[in-house]
Scaffold this motif. Structure first.
Motif, PDB file in Angstrom:
ATOM      1  N   GLU A 427     -28.803  11.344  77.385  1.00 27.37           N
ATOM      2  CA  GLU A 427     -27.616  10.938  76.859  1.00 27.37           C
ATOM      3  C   GLU A 427     -26.445  10.539  77.849  1.00 27.37           C
ATOM      4  O   GLU A 427     -26.271  11.126  78.544  1.00 27.37           O
ATOM      5  CB  GLU A 427     -26.990  11.760  75.584  1.00 27.37           C
ATOM      6  CG  GLU A 427     -27.768  11.823  74.252  1.00 27.37           C
ATOM      7  CD  GLU A 427     -27.001  12.746  73.379  1.00 27.37           C
ATOM      8  OE1 GLU A 427     -25.994  13.834  73.653  1.00 27.37           O
ATOM      9  OE2 GLU A 427     -27.156  12.544  72.211  1.00 27.37           O
ATOM     10  N   ILE A 430     -20.535   6.546  77.806  1.00 28.47           N
ATOM     11  CA  ILE A 430     -20.118   5.138  78.446  1.00 28.47           C
ATOM     12  C   ILE A 430     -18.736   5.238  78.745  1.00 28.47           C
ATOM     13  O   ILE A 430     -17.819   5.425  77.967  1.00 28.47           O
ATOM     14  CB  ILE A 430     -20.438   4.063  77.423  1.00 28.47           C
ATOM     15  CG1 ILE A 430     -22.007   3.956  77.190  1.00 28.47           C
ATOM     16  CG2 ILE A 430     -20.295   2.891  77.967  1.00 28.47           C
ATOM     17  CD1 ILE A 430     -22.899   4.278  77.998  1.00 28.47           C
ATOM     18  N   LEU A 453     -26.237  -0.031  82.540  1.00 32.52           N
ATOM     19  CA  LEU A 453     -27.058  -0.517  81.505  1.00 32.52           C
ATOM     20  C   LEU A 453     -26.352  -1.676  80.619  1.00 32.52           C
ATOM     21  O   LEU A 453     -25.133  -1.838  80.739  1.00 32.52           O
ATOM     22  CB  LEU A 453     -27.267   0.500  80.580  1.00 32.52           C
ATOM     23  CG  LEU A 453     -26.341   1.348  79.597  1.00 32.52           C
ATOM     24  CD1 LEU A 453     -26.553   1.439  78.192  1.00 32.52           C
ATOM     25  CD2 LEU A 453     -25.683   2.673  80.363  1.00 32.52           C
ATOM     26  N   VAL A 466     -30.043   6.956  76.469  1.00 29.63           N
ATOM     27  CA  VAL A 466     -30.239   5.934  77.432  1.00 29.63           C
ATOM     28  C   VAL A 466     -31.692   6.015  78.242  1.00 29.63           C
ATOM     29  O   VAL A 466     -31.822   7.454  78.560  1.00 29.63           O
ATOM     30  CB  VAL A 466     -29.442   5.800  78.664  1.00 29.63           C
ATOM     31  CG1 VAL A 466     -29.684   4.654  79.668  1.00 29.63           C
ATOM     32  CG2 VAL A 466     -27.847   5.537  78.125  1.00 29.63           C
ATOM     33  N   SER A 467     -32.667   5.105  78.290  1.00 28.09           N
ATOM     34  CA  SER A 467     -33.728   5.277  78.996  1.00 28.09           C
ATOM     35  C   SER A 467     -33.396   5.004  80.391  1.00 28.09           C
ATOM     36  O   SER A 467     -33.051   4.147  80.758  1.00 28.09           O
ATOM     37  CB  SER A 467     -34.787   4.246  78.469  1.00 28.09           C
ATOM     38  OG  SER A 467     -35.908   4.320  79.417  1.00 28.09           O
ATOM     39  N   GLY A 478     -30.750   1.454  83.651  1.00 27.16           N
ATOM     40  CA  GLY A 478     -31.394   1.812  82.162  1.00 27.16           C
ATOM     41  C   GLY A 478     -31.212   1.008  81.180  1.00 27.16           C
ATOM     42  O   GLY A 478     -30.282  -0.043  81.212  1.00 27.16           O
ATOM     43  N   HIS A 479     -31.444   1.255  79.767  1.00 32.42           N
ATOM     44  CA  HIS A 479     -31.056   0.715  78.655  1.00 32.42           C
ATOM     45  C   HIS A 479     -30.849   1.409  77.573  1.00 32.42           C
ATOM     46  O   HIS A 479     -31.426   2.669  77.449  1.00 32.42           O
ATOM     47  CB  HIS A 479     -32.191  -0.573  78.414  1.00 32.42           C
ATOM     48  CG  HIS A 479     -33.426   0.125  77.877  1.00 32.42           C
ATOM     49  ND1 HIS A 479     -34.343   0.419  78.753  1.00 32.42           N
ATOM     50  CD2 HIS A 479     -33.781   0.200  76.590  1.00 32.42           C
ATOM     51  CE1 HIS A 479     -35.464   0.897  78.025  1.00 32.42           C
ATOM     52  NE2 HIS A 479     -35.240   0.735  76.525  1.00 32.42           N
ATOM     53  N   CYS A 480     -30.034   1.175  76.511  1.00 37.49           N
ATOM     54  CA  CYS A 480     -29.653   2.010  75.281  1.00 37.49           C
ATOM     55  C   CYS A 480     -31.061   1.877  74.384  1.00 37.49           C
ATOM     56  O   CYS A 480     -31.493   0.855  74.057  1.00 37.49           O
ATOM     57  CB  CYS A 480     -28.342   1.389  74.716  1.00 37.49           C
ATOM     58  SG  CYS A 480     -27.760   2.517  73.773  1.00 37.49           S
ATOM     59  N   GLU A 488     -27.586   2.209  67.983  1.00 38.94           N
ATOM     60  CA  GLU A 488     -27.790   3.277  69.175  1.00 38.94           C
ATOM     61  C   GLU A 488     -27.868   4.548  68.638  1.00 38.94           C
ATOM     62  O   GLU A 488     -27.208   5.083  67.909  1.00 38.94           O
ATOM     63  CB  GLU A 488     -26.667   3.126  70.004  1.00 38.94           C
ATOM     64  CG  GLU A 488     -26.405   1.783  70.774  1.00 38.94           C
ATOM     65  CD  GLU A 488     -25.452   0.840  70.130  1.00 38.94           C
ATOM     66  OE1 GLU A 488     -24.863   1.232  69.149  1.00 38.94           O
ATOM     67  OE2 GLU A 488     -25.394  -0.237  70.542  1.00 38.94           O
TER      68      GLU A 488
END
Length: 488
Positions: A427, A430, A453, A466-467, A478-480, A488
């Protein structure tokens, strides 16, 4: 509660109240009249710029200064070509002082262009008598100077400066007062620092903080909890509990409370998602605190544990009151009990009398603890501290060589630690749109690692899974992760 007060209804024809913070509300109302007159005369409200030097506690103080200025009627700006500029100073290292002196020259030029401009200095640097003498002698264009102990009196001092010709100086040597419930203009709407204590009793031999911040004073737990509850109601999801040494919180209260006990109460606040704190002194980090961190669902997996030196001999000279072995045992215990924790630290190179063998001891600790990050500093002589009078000041070329070796090793171990998370989903809170690429947002993991991201401003203030796809040394791309509904 300041946000429930109609400042225009305060009768400034009466004598000011004695009790705080009501007294400061009164002077805010008086200053509003001054600002109103300025606005009428100039056809616009005055602009104010608050510039912060130093630590998180200074940043929190600056939020209070700007909060008061906004209540008074000033419009915030990042430009130092403003009608009111205040420097909130740091004095931990000499280069912080030199930065202030350097920038004052530029402010003097601005003031010559705008004679109604006002300039103020406050913070730790102002608590040094030699600094005040230098400012009086060489920087007479400054309007207001005050220190760390009376920052809550800013509105009163500002009014006094409006009424005074020339430089107004108000420096206190010490105080036992804690005055809160003053206006605050938070930098982030979703996270906030919280002062839980002020001052320091440790007197490390290189450190000037106890002399400029005073002895330890803890706030009452109920006041801290009430402030956090109000912040959460206002949209805050993460708080940072601030103190020079949070581990000694509560020892000077009439009814002593441990820091671990305070954390347990903070965790109970509904709606609060994350708890951070800074800074922990290794000498009194308790088993109780480790256990609370281990069991907590809200305390972030990050601990800042200053080492300063890995040499027991140098640690004794620094008056740190722990040995290399005790520090390593503590770090090992923390890693064992909280395996996913990130440990960061502070390290000084070039303390008086430090030998190459002492530096090797420090490098050994770095290799064994494997810090996730470290703030490395070259020793800075601070007049008035015991270390400044010590013999065997280390030659600059030896310091530079040792510093370079330490920095290289710290970067290597930090990269290894951060890289361990690649491929995981964690996690992130942001915090902002990425400064370099507007198609990205920047978030912070519980362990304090940064991740960039794809996303937009609608994500700011949210905690999202988040990856962690690509490790770039000290941060991730990364990406969500979306759930089955596409959210999300």
């Amino acid at each position: 509660m300041y946000n429930e007060i109609d400042f225009d209804k305060i009768d400034i024809a009466l004598c000011p109240p004695i009790e705080e913070p009501a007294r400061q509300y009164y002077f805010m109302a008086k200053c509003r009249k001054w600002v109103s007159a300025f606005t009428q005369k100039n056809g616009r409200p005055p602009k104010a710029c608050v510039t912060t030097f130093g630590c998180q506690m200074n940043a929190r103080d600056s939020e209070k200064l700007m909060g008061i200025l906004e209540v008074i009627g000033y419009v915030p700006t990042d430009s130092e070509q403003a009608d009111f500029v205040i420097y909130n100073t740091c004095t931990v290292r000499d280069n912080a002082n030199q930065r202030v002196y350097g920038r004052l020259g530029e402010l003097n030029r601005y003031k010559k262009q705008n004679p109604q401009m006002r300039i103020a200095l406050c913070g730790c640097m102002m608590q040094e008598p030699t600094v005040i003498e230098k400012l009086k002698k060489s920087y007479s264009f400054i309007d207001l100077i005050f220190g760390t102990h009376n920052i809550y009196k800013f509105a009163e001092l500002l009014w006094a400066s409006f009424e005074t010709e020339g430089m107004l100086i108000d420096i206190w040597g010490e105080t036992d007062k804690i005055v809160e419930d003053l206006p605050v203009e938070r930098k982030y709407p979703f996270k906030s620092g919280i002062n839980i204590m002020f001052g320091c009793n440790n007197f490390c031999s290189y450190c000037i903080v106890p002399y400029v911040r005073g002895r330890e004073r803890s706030r009452q737990p109920r006041e801290i909890l009430r402030e956090i509850e109000r912040l959460v109601a206002d949209g805050v999801v993460e708080v940072m509990l601030l103190g020079q040494n949070v581990n000694s919180y509560g020892k000077n209260l009439k009814e002593p409370v441990t820091f671990a006990q305070l954390l347990r109460e903070v965790e109970k606040i509904e709606g609060l998602r994350r708890i951070r704190f800074m800074t922990s002194h290794p000498k009194d980090l308790s088993e109780e605190l480790i256990e609370v961190m281990k069991q907590s669902k809200k305390i972030c997996r990050h601990l800042h544990l200053p080492l300063q030196s890995g040499s027991t001999r140098i640690l004794q000279q620094m008056n740190r009151r722990y040995t290399k072995e005790q520090y390593l045992e503590l770090a090992e215990r923390i890693r064992r009990e909280i395996p996913d924790i990130a440990i960061t630290t502070d390290i000084i190179v070039g303390f008086p009398g430090e030998t190459p063998e002492d530096l090797e001891e420090t490098l050994d600790v770095v290799r064994r603890v494997k810090y996730d990050n470290a703030f490395t500093f070259i020793y800075s002589k601070r007049t008035g501290t015991p270390a400044a009078a010590m013999e065997n000041q280390v030659p600059p070329e030896q310091v530079k060589e040792g510093f370079d070796r330490l920095l290289k090793l710290v970067q290597e171990t930090a990269r290894e630690q951060v890289a361990k998370y690649q491929g995981q989903v964690m996690e992130a809170l942001i915090e902002e749109v990425n400064e370099s690429d507007a198609s990205l947002v920047t978030g912070r993991l519980s362990n304090n690692t940064i991740v960039h991201l794809p996303g937009d401003a609608s994500l700011i203030g949210k905690i999202v899974p988040v990856s962690l796809d690509e490790c770039h040394g000290f941060y991730y791309i990364g990406h969500c992760i979306l759930d089955e509904t596409g959210a999300e």
